[in-house]
Design a protein around this motif. Structure first.
Motif, PDB file in Angstrom:
ATOM      1  N   LYS B 101      54.070  62.079  30.633  1.00  0.00           N
ATOM      2  CA  LYS B 101      53.064  61.709  29.635  1.00  0.00           C
ATOM      3  C   LYS B 101      53.714  61.579  28.258  1.00  0.00           C
ATOM      4  O   LYS B 101      53.423  60.642  27.512  1.00  0.00           O
ATOM      5  N   ALA B 102      54.596  62.515  27.934  1.00  0.00           N
ATOM      6  CA  ALA B 102      55.304  62.430  26.648  1.00  0.00           C
ATOM      7  C   ALA B 102      56.101  61.132  26.566  1.00  0.00           C
ATOM      8  O   ALA B 102      56.140  60.476  25.519  1.00  0.00           O
ATOM      9  N   ALA B 103      56.702  60.729  27.678  1.00  0.00           N
ATOM     10  CA  ALA B 103      57.502  59.499  27.696  1.00  0.00           C
ATOM     11  C   ALA B 103      56.621  58.266  27.470  1.00  0.00           C
ATOM     12  O   ALA B 103      56.976  57.368  26.703  1.00  0.00           O
ATOM     13  N   PHE B 104      55.478  58.234  28.141  1.00  0.00           N
ATOM     14  CA  PHE B 104      54.577  57.076  27.951  1.00  0.00           C
ATOM     15  C   PHE B 104      54.093  56.998  26.506  1.00  0.00           C
ATOM     16  O   PHE B 104      54.062  55.926  25.911  1.00  0.00           O
ATOM     17  N   MET B 105      53.707  58.147  25.946  1.00  0.00           N
ATOM     18  CA  MET B 105      53.202  58.145  24.566  1.00  0.00           C
ATOM     19  C   MET B 105      54.298  57.739  23.596  1.00  0.00           C
ATOM     20  O   MET B 105      54.063  56.989  22.656  1.00  0.00           O
ATOM     21  N   TRP B 106      55.507  58.242  23.861  1.00  0.00           N
ATOM     22  CA  TRP B 106      56.651  57.920  22.997  1.00  0.00           C
ATOM     23  C   TRP B 106      56.911  56.421  22.988  1.00  0.00           C
ATOM     24  O   TRP B 106      57.077  55.801  21.940  1.00  0.00           O
ATOM     25  N   ARG B 107      56.935  55.835  24.165  1.00  0.00           N
ATOM     26  CA  ARG B 107      57.277  54.419  24.267  1.00  0.00           C
ATOM     27  C   ARG B 107      56.206  53.542  23.627  1.00  0.00           C
ATOM     28  O   ARG B 107      56.504  52.600  22.889  1.00  0.00           O
ATOM     29  N   ARG B 108      54.966  53.864  23.870  1.00  0.00           N
ATOM     30  CA  ARG B 108      53.875  53.060  23.292  1.00  0.00           C
ATOM     31  C   ARG B 108      53.869  53.227  21.775  1.00  0.00           C
ATOM     32  O   ARG B 108      53.594  52.271  21.042  1.00  0.00           O
ATOM     33  N   GLN B 109      54.162  54.424  21.315  1.00  0.00           N
ATOM     34  CA  GLN B 109      54.199  54.660  19.869  1.00  0.00           C
ATOM     35  C   GLN B 109      55.309  53.833  19.223  1.00  0.00           C
ATOM     36  O   GLN B 109      55.114  53.255  18.150  1.00  0.00           O
TER      37      GLN B 109
END
Lengths: 428, 428
Positions: B101-109
């Protein structure tokens, strides 16, 4: 808020300066018997507990010789009627996800022709590639404004707020409208009945027509994170009838409603169901987690299908057993029903006195599981602290009460007094 | 097997009849310091532990006043180099899923233009419907024969065996071939180097071309459930270089390899990486779980994005702290490296004596994290019990050794003696 749990006691949470707040949030509804409860302290110091903490087993492979007994004298003693089996987990999210996994396996097993039918080579190969038919093209139907957790499967059924879901990949699973009841209920009987009928019709339509067919419907007895949204016992009986009719499982998510706060041990005890739910999930005030079930065909047909290293936590199972003992010894569920009735009545009077401030009061007859909407909710919650109360919100505008099971009339009076101060001092 | 943990001690697990087995399976590699370890018993009886058990907080809202200190003197004291932050979880599966989840949020951010950029109305609405753009159309790349857990997101990256995945819906995420090294390594240097180069090329191709673009690659230092598959430090340095080059995160899943068994506290310490992994996940022998990270942009930009009720368990964090203290006090990582070298050398000799029985011996220089293939693996494991050893398998044919960190040369000798008996008494 930083808390000093060594100075917290009973219904009161302390901060590091020793200031105490009446806590009706209770660690997001997850403290059952108050801080530093003496009976739980005793359980936590027992040799069994110490062993459970330092010798944590892989329960699926090496359960302790007394594990069955711990389940029977604890978790299973309060199993919902008709659900004599349990799969233990760690928290609400994985309790729901393992329940969903059980539902997918159950449905595919039924379609396949029973537990003895072998998987095909095609199923085994495609499963390894995350593709059908091995990875099933089925879904879990949930309701709008529902909350069922934050891992990838449970989050796909959670529909509370965008901030919970943004950027996280999700399954293409269906959602039905949860009835949005108007209050006071007696003034909107017809409208509310229609909202519930419409919701049930939508559920049935999605079961029959959604392009990723649901194998289960998951529902909270009271949508808790979504704003304390209630529905009538008739609605839930209707849901049971529709799911039965279409061979779809009914999963009742009692993570927040379970263990007494509604004045029954399980909130779905209020519904008068003719047949039990297929699966009931639990966590929070149980201080452990898992799902109950009854039908033997919900047991996986092979080892290592429903499995993980720890499969729960015996230390937490021992704690739940001690909680159950105290709840039963002191009659705390019944007492919560009584205190809840008292609190609800007093809140009704307060809402009559300040009609703009306490809107849509709800949870009558549901123990202390009570909520109302505030026109300035976040300010209400912040101000409550100034008047000695720790309280939480949910949804867009709800103030939700989640006292512990040791909350008494005297605490209700303190709470009501604080509420009146809050709404009469907005300008100060 | 039913176990009596009150009679188990050190490296020995007891059954209810009092029979003791040398335990080199250790609750699926999750007992760090032996059964009924006196130092852990002391920690489990401390007032702090009792409080943590009975006053379990919702850590995201009401951490205890000493929570930061517990992290700093425990979990963070052994943080991998360069990763100074931690998000705590409950077990390996949710540690990995929150990392994803942290990875998805990081990438979208990053794609959105930074933490201050607001979500669009379209993103917020579509997220509620489990659709793009709010639900991101990104993936986590994992390796064939990998194991990362069994919840819906982690299971989508698990590629160990069909029985782990059958019937469960999965995300359409990519998988690359993990290098399949041949043994002894020195005889197949060229072939193995090519297998690793091919694997890296496949990873790069999938990063560039897979139709659901990966925002992270997740990898185990040694594929543990998948059969103890190793790769060289060069391979992992290559993986770090490729992920850096393409702006994709590298998540190292140390759930089974972490906490000392490979002769380093973290297995990825063996790699000599020029820059650390972006995220390292842990559980099992830590007796708690979570993920470490370093880059501040991996912190969620808003409250309640990475959140759940308990967010870990302070009781288990206290236990991990006590484990770390003992590991450091007794130099158990260094000792495990030594004992592992001794064990490996003796196994090499045994394999030379019985070449058909101990195949593809692997794990040289990796502490006691050693495995070999047996032509009759399941019989080997069953028979081991007869000769006093509890041992586990993995993958199709591997016998995997997972002793605790208190495993000494004398235990290695007992183990080796049992192995020789097993393979010389097949007909008895």
């Amino acid at each position: 808020m930083l808390a000093d749990y060594t100075r917290s006691f009973g219904n009161y949470i302390a901060d590091p300066d020793g200031n105490k707040l009446l806590d009706v949030y209770a660690q997001i509804a997850s403290i059952p018997l108050g801080y530093n409860n003496p009976a739980l302290m005793k359980a936590a110091q027992s040799p069994e507990m110490v062993s459970a903490i330092i010798n944590r087993p892989a329960l699926g492979n090496f359960p302790s010789h007394d594990w069955a007994n711990i389940l029977e004298t604890g978790i299973l003693k309060v199993a919902p009627k008709g659900l004599s089996q349990v799969f233990t987990a760690m928290a609400g999210s994985d309790a729901n996800e393992t329940a969903y996994k059980a539902a997918f396996m159950w449905r595919r097993q039924r379609d396949r022709g029973g537990p003895a039918v072998e998987f095909t080579e095609d199923e085994m190969q495609s499963a390894m590639n995350n593709q059908a038919p091995g990875a099933s093209q089925l879904s879990i139907l949930s309701f709008k404004t529902a909350f069922h957790g934050r891992l990838f499967g449970s989050l796909s059924t959670t529909r509370s707020k965008p901030i919970h879901k943004l950027d996280i990949p999700a399954f293409d699973w269906p959602q039905a409208t949860f009835p949005q009841l108007k209050y006071p209920l007696e003034d909107y009987a017809e409208e509310n009945a229609k909202a519930e009928a419409d919701s049930l019709a939508e559920v049935e339509d999605l079961i029959k027509n959604y392009h990723v067919p649901p194998c289960a419907v998951v529902v909270e007895p009271i949508q808790s994170e979504g704003g304390d949204n209630h529905a009538s016992p008739e609605f839930f009986r209707g849901l049971r009838a529709i799911t039965k009719k279409h061979g779809v499982l009914l999963i009742v998510d009692e993570v927040q409603t379970g263990v007494g706060a509604t004045g029954r041990f399980w909130a779905h005890d209020h519904w008068g169901l003719p047949t039990p739910p297929d699966i009931v999930t639990f966590s929070k005030k149980a201080q452990t987690a898992g799902y109950y079930f009854g039908d033997p065909s919900l047991r996986p047909n092979r080892p290592y299908r429903q499995f993980n290293t720890w499969m729960g936590d015996p230390a937490r199972a021992l704690l739940f057993r001690a909680i159950i003992d105290e709840v039963q010894r002191l009659g705390l569920v019944e007492r919560t029903a009584e205190v809840g009735d008292y609190l609800y009545g007093r809140l009704e009077a307060l809402a009559a006195k300040y009609p703009g401030e306490f809107r849509n009061l709800r949870g009558k007859g549901m123990g202390t599981f009570i909520a109302f909407d505030s026109p300035r909710r976040d300010a209400f919650l912040a101000k409550a602290k100034r008047f000695g109360v720790n309280i939480g919100g949910s949804g867009q505008s709800a103030v939700r009460l989640r006292p512990m099971l040791i909350f008494e009339k005297q605490h209700a009076d303190i709470l009501l007094n604080a509420f009146e101060k809050i709404v009469t001092t907005w300008d100060q």
